[in-house]
Design an enzyme around this catalytic site. Structure first.
Site, mmCIF file in Angstrom:
data_model
loop_
_atom_site.group_PDB
_atom_site.id
_atom_site.type_symbol
_atom_site.label_atom_id
_atom_site.label_comp_id
_atom_site.label_asym_id
_atom_site.label_seq_id
_atom_site.Cartn_x
_atom_site.Cartn_y
_atom_site.Cartn_z
ATOM 1 N N LYS A 74 109.067 -58.868 105.224
ATOM 2 C CA LYS A 74 110.477 -58.518 105.400
ATOM 3 C C LYS A 74 110.852 -58.231 106.854
ATOM 4 O O LYS A 74 111.919 -58.651 107.319
ATOM 5 C CB LYS A 74 110.832 -57.316 104.525
ATOM 6 C CG LYS A 74 110.897 -57.634 103.039
ATOM 7 C CD LYS A 74 111.383 -56.434 102.254
ATOM 8 C CE LYS A 74 111.511 -56.769 100.772
ATOM 9 N NZ LYS A 74 112.037 -55.629 99.995
ATOM 10 N N ASP A 110 118.394 -55.179 99.124
ATOM 11 C CA ASP A 110 117.604 -54.169 98.418
ATOM 12 C C ASP A 110 118.401 -52.884 98.213
ATOM 13 O O ASP A 110 118.368 -52.281 97.143
ATOM 14 C CB ASP A 110 116.319 -53.852 99.195
ATOM 15 C CG ASP A 110 115.285 -54.956 99.076
ATOM 16 O OD1 ASP A 110 115.267 -55.644 98.043
ATOM 17 O OD2 ASP A 110 114.498 -55.125 100.020
ATOM 18 N N ASN A 159 105.560 -38.607 102.028
ATOM 19 C CA ASN A 159 104.474 -39.584 102.062
ATOM 20 C C ASN A 159 103.156 -38.871 102.301
ATOM 21 O O ASN A 159 103.109 -37.829 102.975
ATOM 22 C CB ASN A 159 104.712 -40.615 103.172
ATOM 23 C CG ASN A 159 103.808 -41.826 103.051
ATOM 24 O OD1 ASN A 159 103.860 -42.550 102.060
ATOM 25 N ND2 ASN A 159 102.975 -42.041 104.061
ATOM 26 N N TYR A 216 108.933 -52.450 88.328
ATOM 27 C CA TYR A 216 109.479 -52.919 87.053
ATOM 28 C C TYR A 216 108.416 -53.521 86.146
ATOM 29 O O TYR A 216 108.735 -54.122 85.132
ATOM 30 C CB TYR A 216 110.625 -53.917 87.275
ATOM 31 C CG TYR A 216 110.289 -55.142 88.093
ATOM 32 C CD1 TYR A 216 109.605 -56.218 87.532
ATOM 33 C CD2 TYR A 216 110.689 -55.234 89.419
ATOM 34 C CE1 TYR A 216 109.317 -57.354 88.267
ATOM 35 C CE2 TYR A 216 110.401 -56.359 90.174
ATOM 36 C CZ TYR A 216 109.717 -57.417 89.595
ATOM 37 O OH TYR A 216 109.424 -58.541 90.320
#
Length: 274
Positions: A74, A110, A159, A216
């Site tokens: 990306k 996104d 994180n 998903y």
């Protein structure tokens, strides 16, 4: 009306590594068939950065009209663009490349997918002023954070490696900060942007918190199952995938995709593939 494939077919696709799991070909080929277009949407999985550059060169040469881009390409996709949308510039990454007359336009849908999913499955959540705990500091978190900030949310990056969270927060600027697990305690929205399932006690979340998982496969992840068991509103990654899909189709064909029940289509596909 069924799609037809001729020598003049338009080629679109998705590029990533790995990419075999992607549902984007299912979505776009269903739209192509429903619209009766002379086109095909195919997966590409370059072995490395050089392979990705070769694919981009094919787009510049007119062999490919548009690409969806997923990990790990990306940021590289954004770097190749001649022009970029505000959403792509905000995050420094792109999940869409559109090719026309040798030029490349980068876009990022996104964030749109994330916001659409929240609006669809958690319609009572108000993002303006909301406190969001975003788990992860990779590409998915980068795209999501940018859209959330634009919507008025306060984003806290949680994180395991605090340095990565701090670096992402510094890149994105105002409205994003690195934080520890304490960000979960008063969060209005918790989003898992990790490739693995997070491990923490959901009992620490507020009773009215919304929980989202960008994954998903499966549609209802263990993380979402645990949130549902606690009575929390959940948002799944399939809704996000559906929400981000249309801009590539519109950019490639200059028309909106035909109306289809994509969620039912994709759930049937996942059940068949299981």
């Amino acid at each position: 009306m069924r799609a037809r494939i001729t020598g003049g077919a338009v080629v679109l696709g998705i590029v990533g590594r790995p990419v075999a799991h992607s549902l984007s070909p299912v979505i776009h080929n269903a739209w192509i068939e429903a619209a009766g277009l002379d086109a095909a949407y195919v997966p590409f999985s370059p072995m490395d950065e050089a392979g990705f550059q070769t694919l981009v060169a094919a787009g510049r040469a007119g062999m490919i009209r548009a690409l969806n881009v997923t990990a790990p390409f990306k940021e590289q996709a954004f770097a190749h663009a001649d022009e970029a949308s505000e959403a792509a510039r905000l995050t420094g990454s792109a999940n869409i490349l559109l090719f026309e007359d040798g030029r490349i336009r980068a876009d990022s849908s996104d964030g749109l997918g994330l916001l659409t999913a929240l609006k669809t499955q958690a319609p009572k959540l108000m993002l303006d002023g909301a406190r969001v705990a975003l788990l992860g500091a990779g590409g998915a978190a980068r795209a999501g954070a940018g859209a959330l900030v634009q919507a008025g949310a306060e984003v806290r990056i949680v994180n395991r490696t605090h340095e990565r969270a701090s670096a992402l927060a510094a890149d994105l600027g105002h409205g994003v900060e690195a934080a520890g697990d304490e960000a979960l305690d008063d969060a209005d929205l918790v989003i898992n942007a990790l490739s693995v399932q997070p491990e923490f006690d959901l009992a620490r979340l507020r009773a009215d918190a919304v929980v989202m998982d960008m994954t998903y496969r499966p549609v209802v992840t263990p993380f979402l199952q645990a949130a549902r068991a606690r009575g929390l509103v959940v948002v799944d990654g399939l809704a996000m995938l559906i929400g981000q899909a249309a801009p590539l189709f519109e950019g490639a064909f200059g028309q909106a995709p035909p109306p289809l029940d994509l969620r039912a289509l994709l759930i049937r596909h996942l059940e068949t593939a299981a």
